[in-house]
Scaffold this motif. Structure first.
Motif, short mmCIF file in Angstrom:
data_model
loop_
_atom_site.label_atom_id
_atom_site.label_comp_id
_atom_site.label_asym_id
_atom_site.label_seq_id
_atom_site.Cartn_x
_atom_site.Cartn_y
_atom_site.Cartn_z
N LYS A 97 45.81 31.45 38.16
CA LYS A 97 47.17 30.96 38.63
C LYS A 97 46.71 30.47 40.10
O LYS A 97 45.76 30.79 40.64
CB LYS A 97 47.92 32.10 38.93
CG LYS A 97 47.97 33.04 37.72
CD LYS A 97 49.29 32.89 36.96
CE LYS A 97 49.80 33.62 35.95
NZ LYS A 97 50.41 34.97 36.16
N PRO A 98 47.45 29.35 40.43
CA PRO A 98 47.11 28.50 41.73
C PRO A 98 47.35 29.47 42.84
O PRO A 98 46.54 29.50 43.83
CB PRO A 98 48.48 27.57 41.65
CG PRO A 98 48.68 27.29 40.24
CD PRO A 98 48.62 28.69 39.43
N HIS A 99 48.29 30.42 42.81
CA HIS A 99 48.34 31.42 44.05
C HIS A 99 47.00 32.44 44.21
O HIS A 99 46.97 33.05 45.14
CB HIS A 99 49.77 32.13 44.13
CG HIS A 99 49.82 33.12 43.04
ND1 HIS A 99 50.15 32.89 41.77
CD2 HIS A 99 49.66 34.40 43.00
CE1 HIS A 99 50.22 33.99 41.19
NE2 HIS A 99 50.14 34.85 41.81
N LEU A 100 46.36 32.27 43.36
CA LEU A 100 45.17 33.04 43.17
C LEU A 100 43.75 32.32 43.30
O LEU A 100 42.65 33.15 43.30
CB LEU A 100 45.07 34.18 41.98
CG LEU A 100 46.14 35.00 41.75
CD1 LEU A 100 46.20 35.77 40.50
CD2 LEU A 100 46.36 36.18 42.94
N TYR A 101 43.98 31.25 43.61
CA TYR A 101 42.63 30.37 43.92
C TYR A 101 42.50 30.03 45.12
O TYR A 101 43.45 30.20 45.99
CB TYR A 101 42.99 28.83 43.03
CG TYR A 101 42.23 29.00 41.71
CD1 TYR A 101 40.79 28.59 41.53
CD2 TYR A 101 43.00 29.57 40.63
CE1 TYR A 101 40.43 28.47 40.30
CE2 TYR A 101 42.35 29.23 39.21
CZ TYR A 101 41.04 28.81 39.16
OH TYR A 101 40.39 28.91 37.99
N PRO A 102 41.47 29.40 45.64
CA PRO A 102 40.12 29.75 44.83
C PRO A 102 39.65 31.34 44.90
O PRO A 102 40.07 32.02 45.48
CB PRO A 102 39.10 28.99 45.59
CG PRO A 102 39.54 28.96 47.21
CD PRO A 102 40.96 29.18 47.08
N HIS A 103 38.68 31.63 43.91
CA HIS A 103 38.15 32.89 43.78
C HIS A 103 37.06 32.82 44.61
O HIS A 103 36.06 32.47 44.43
CB HIS A 103 37.76 33.03 42.43
CG HIS A 103 38.91 32.78 41.33
ND1 HIS A 103 40.07 33.10 41.55
CD2 HIS A 103 39.00 32.35 40.00
CE1 HIS A 103 40.97 32.90 40.56
NE2 HIS A 103 40.16 32.27 39.76
N THR A 104 37.24 33.85 45.52
CA THR A 104 35.84 34.17 46.54
C THR A 104 35.85 35.56 46.60
O THR A 104 34.72 36.03 46.99
CB THR A 104 36.25 33.30 48.00
OG1 THR A 104 37.40 33.83 48.37
CG2 THR A 104 36.40 31.95 47.97
N SER B 199 40.02 41.37 47.38
CA SER B 199 41.09 40.77 48.14
C SER B 199 42.09 40.40 47.39
O SER B 199 43.39 40.36 47.83
CB SER B 199 40.45 39.89 49.15
OG SER B 199 41.31 39.09 49.68
N TYR C 73 45.87 41.28 48.19
CA TYR C 73 46.55 40.57 49.28
C TYR C 73 47.53 39.55 48.56
O TYR C 73 48.40 38.72 49.28
CB TYR C 73 45.97 39.85 50.32
CG TYR C 73 45.34 40.99 51.05
CD1 TYR C 73 46.10 41.92 51.71
CD2 TYR C 73 43.79 41.15 51.38
CE1 TYR C 73 45.45 43.17 52.63
CE2 TYR C 73 43.34 42.07 51.94
CZ TYR C 73 44.15 43.11 52.63
OH TYR C 73 43.55 44.27 53.25
N SER C 74 47.19 38.85 47.34
CA SER C 74 47.67 37.95 46.54
C SER C 74 48.46 38.30 45.16
O SER C 74 49.16 37.10 44.85
CB SER C 74 46.89 36.45 46.63
OG SER C 74 46.25 36.53 47.73
N HIS D 159 50.51 39.43 41.99
CA HIS D 159 51.86 40.10 41.53
C HIS D 159 52.05 40.72 40.37
O HIS D 159 51.12 40.50 39.62
CB HIS D 159 52.77 38.66 41.67
CG HIS D 159 53.17 38.28 42.92
ND1 HIS D 159 53.66 38.98 43.97
CD2 HIS D 159 52.60 37.00 43.64
CE1 HIS D 159 53.66 38.13 44.91
NE2 HIS D 159 53.35 37.08 44.92
#
Lengths: 435, 435
Positions: free
Chosen positions: B375-382, B386, B390-391, B393
């Motif tokens: 999902k865009p709101h979880l990119y990028p994966h680092t 976290s 923090y992101s 839903h």
């Protein structure tokens, strides 16, 4: 394009506190403006008669139809840095993690980060945002591609004034006729911008007839530094330099005395409240309830995704209210409707676009979102205002219209290839982290 | 049924803080238990060879595979009351809004509210919850139908002891062989339950070999009332009555001195931290960072949806961390991983099910969720840890398995008719509000 939105629950955000706040109705869009908002079938009939086949019809049954949200303080290119560092002290976060990566971010990296941020915002119903970062030209380019309304703020800062000049000139040259992009003049912060450079920014903002966007009184350290350097607190310093006389949008405003709040109210300074960033970086709690009491115009910002860690205005609205309630030990402060005002009409006022954005009314710009209420976590329906603020999520936003264009439909972005935007961001941060 | 979950990113939550926290791998479920968790292809091959066609395969590419979340303090039937009153003082909220409606809620209304709550929780990845309310038999019935794991707490309270007796007997009789429902003994709170009735509850909890679930030190008023009545603060009173010697799950714990925290640590009392409810009702901020330092087992609860206004553990995790950071003025407290532990392994410990729930390991119960990370709101994966806290839903949860049964698949509940559950709730609250 003309668009008819039918059978929705309309939340216009243009009514006084004691008026009904939503009603079953319809909304028409002609070109990039709202042509009617009403509960009357005759308005629908007239609109259809006028436009015949040249009209897209959206069935908004089960949806709230409301103005797009306005995020008044962020750095959307930092979405690229989401998650690279958390749970560490501020200076370690900046020195060891954020700044070393930012040092390698040029136009292209910022463009890629900004596209990801724009995509996330649109899918969550944010239709306008106020940004500050290097290479705002790239943020403007990403915004035009995404179809989101952007107020970019090329930013005065002592150690990079030549870049500031280049950046605002580039934005001015390339986007002065843009329907989506406009400009504020950024002043990074008092502790990073000398009075002389600040005055230069003020003159420029006057010349360009735009406002000033500044980080203000975010941390205790900042308060201390400014006081030592200028023998004044941050708000007093803005008065002394005269910046406060320009239309000003001040982000954070955590350390504000009663006098400072009075000064802001008297000078019509708007505040961008960033609760989640202030909590995550342990900056403190802004006295927002007091500001509202004193008549300060307060809007909401998410700050960058590296200190939040998202650009989600629903989360931010909820936290905005809850944090002030517990901080004031008063459950009555920051009601749900006040918070919605902060994220819409107050945001519009903060950027000098009152009556044009953040509101559904005839003649306003067509920035409209549809929020799907047919979800278990939003049932039962007893008070839609409260549900919007306390229970709704970005993922409940179904359709997003900006400037009369449908940019999200059935939760899919129509303007960008979502997979490509995400993949480009992933490849870019992987490369930056491995340098 | 046997289930093979393939190609996921496995977050087992069973590792020490300094160990790798997730890996690419697979997970097998036989009946209601996890049979393997591993990165080895040979384990997949063995599982398939053993079960041949009798095995459902789930492709978890792009998903985090993790234990279901454990909500350790809620009143799920109150989901029926979502939004009926907000932004008002606590006593007005109770006297004028909540209690008058609750007075008309019997078994059937509670059953209907509980189904809605169970549906919302499952769709958000909560697989176990600890409840307290009248008619816990109805909550247990709803949970069995929904397929969610419930720890119901029939509740001792001075003005309704006969109902307490009826309720725990009914649960005991009907659900003692249930695979999903178990019981704790509820003590509503010190100010609503005399020492004699508390002692009765303690004896019962001993007889039934179960723990005690209590509201503890939620507000300043409670602190004051208890001190006036018993010449002791709430924690001292628990010591004096001896309740603290039973396995205890104490919800809220906002007003806790250093001594109180020490007492909790020494007596292995578990805490259910309810940040959003404490903020919304302006109760205060629990000193959770101190409790963790002192070795208290802290878990997370949402409280009821009428004071939150949802049952969303993702929101609650995020707020849990952010609120402690700003309250301690220290961004390092309550790291993302600590918060995930609170919502999984610590929750299991709080209900005496350590090693069996809140963890992915061979032999543990098969309560497993798949979180979609594409999902865009979880990119990028680092940093996936976290991002989860923090992101993420509730709407990112794709698949939910409880006790080896798939109860949510592709975000659809398989055990209940979602529309019917929502409509029944709507009709019921409409009727109650119009009485």
């Amino acid at each position: 394009m003309n668009i008819l939105i039918k059978n929705g629950t309309i939340l216009p955000m243009n009514v006084a506190d004691d008026m009904p706040k939503y009603f079953k109705g319809n909304l028409g869009i002609e070109g990039n403006k709202i042509s009617f908002v009403s509960a009357e079938q005759s308005d629908v009939d007239n609109f259809r008669a006028k436009h015949h086949e040249n009209c897209k019809i959206i069935d908004a049954s089960g949806c709230i139809v409301m103005p797009g949200l306005i995020n008044t303080h962020t750095h959307i290119a930092m979405t690229l840095l989401r998650g690279i560092s958390d749970d560490v002290p501020l200076m370690e976060w900046l020195n060891d993690h954020i700044w070393p990566i930012e040092a390698h971010m040029g136009y292209n990296e910022i463009l890629i980060g900004a596209k990801l941020g724009a995509l996330e915002m649109l899918k969550g119903g944010t239709t306008t945002f106020v940004d500050m970062y290097p290479y705002e030209e790239a943020v403007a380019e990403a915004s035009e591609e995404a179809g989101i309304r952007a107020i970019v703020s090329p930013c005065a800062m002592d150690f990079r004034m030549p870049h500031f000049e280049e950046d605002w000139r580039a934005v001015q040259k390339r986007f002065s006729n843009s329907k989506l992009v406009s400009m504020m003049i950024g002043v990074h912060a008092i502790y990073t911008c000398s009075p002389d450079n600040m005055k230069h920014a003020m003159e420029l903002s006057e010349q360009l007839s735009t406002g000033i966007h500044i980080h203000h009184s975010e941390t205790q350290d900042e308060e201390k530094t400014v006081r030592e350097r200028y023998n004044a607190n941050p708000t007093e310093h803005l008065v002394n330099v005269g910046l406060i006389k320009r239309p000003t949008l001040a982000a954070h405003c955590v350390y504000m005395s009663d006098n400072d709040i009075k000064t802001f109210a008297e000078n019509n300074v708007s505040v961008a409240y960033n609760p989640q960033s202030n909590m995550k970086l342990a900056s403190g709690i802004a006295p927002i309830a007091k500001m509202l009491d004193s008549g300060v115009n307060v809007s909401i910002g998410t700050d960058g995704a590296s200190s939040n860690n998202d650009l989600d205005m629903w989360d931010e609205m909820r936290t905005a209210s809850l944090l002030q309630k517990v901080n004031s030990m008063n459950p009555c402060v920051l009601t749900a409707y006040q918070v919605l005002q902060m994220a819409t009409v107050n945001g519009a006022k903060a950027i000098g676009r009152e009556g044009e954005l953040g509101i559904l009314q005839e003649g306003a710009l067509a920035d409209v979102i549809l929020v799907n209420f047919e979800k278990p976590h939003l049932y039962p329906h007893t008070n839609l205002i409260s549900e919007l603020v306390y229970s709704c999520h970005a993922s409940d936003v179904e359709t997003v219209i900006v400037d009369g264009n449908i940019v999200v439909e059935n939760r899919k972005c129509t303007t960008m290839d979502e997979t490509k935007v995400c993949t480009d961001a992933q490849n870019t941060i992987d490369r930056l982290l491995n340098q």
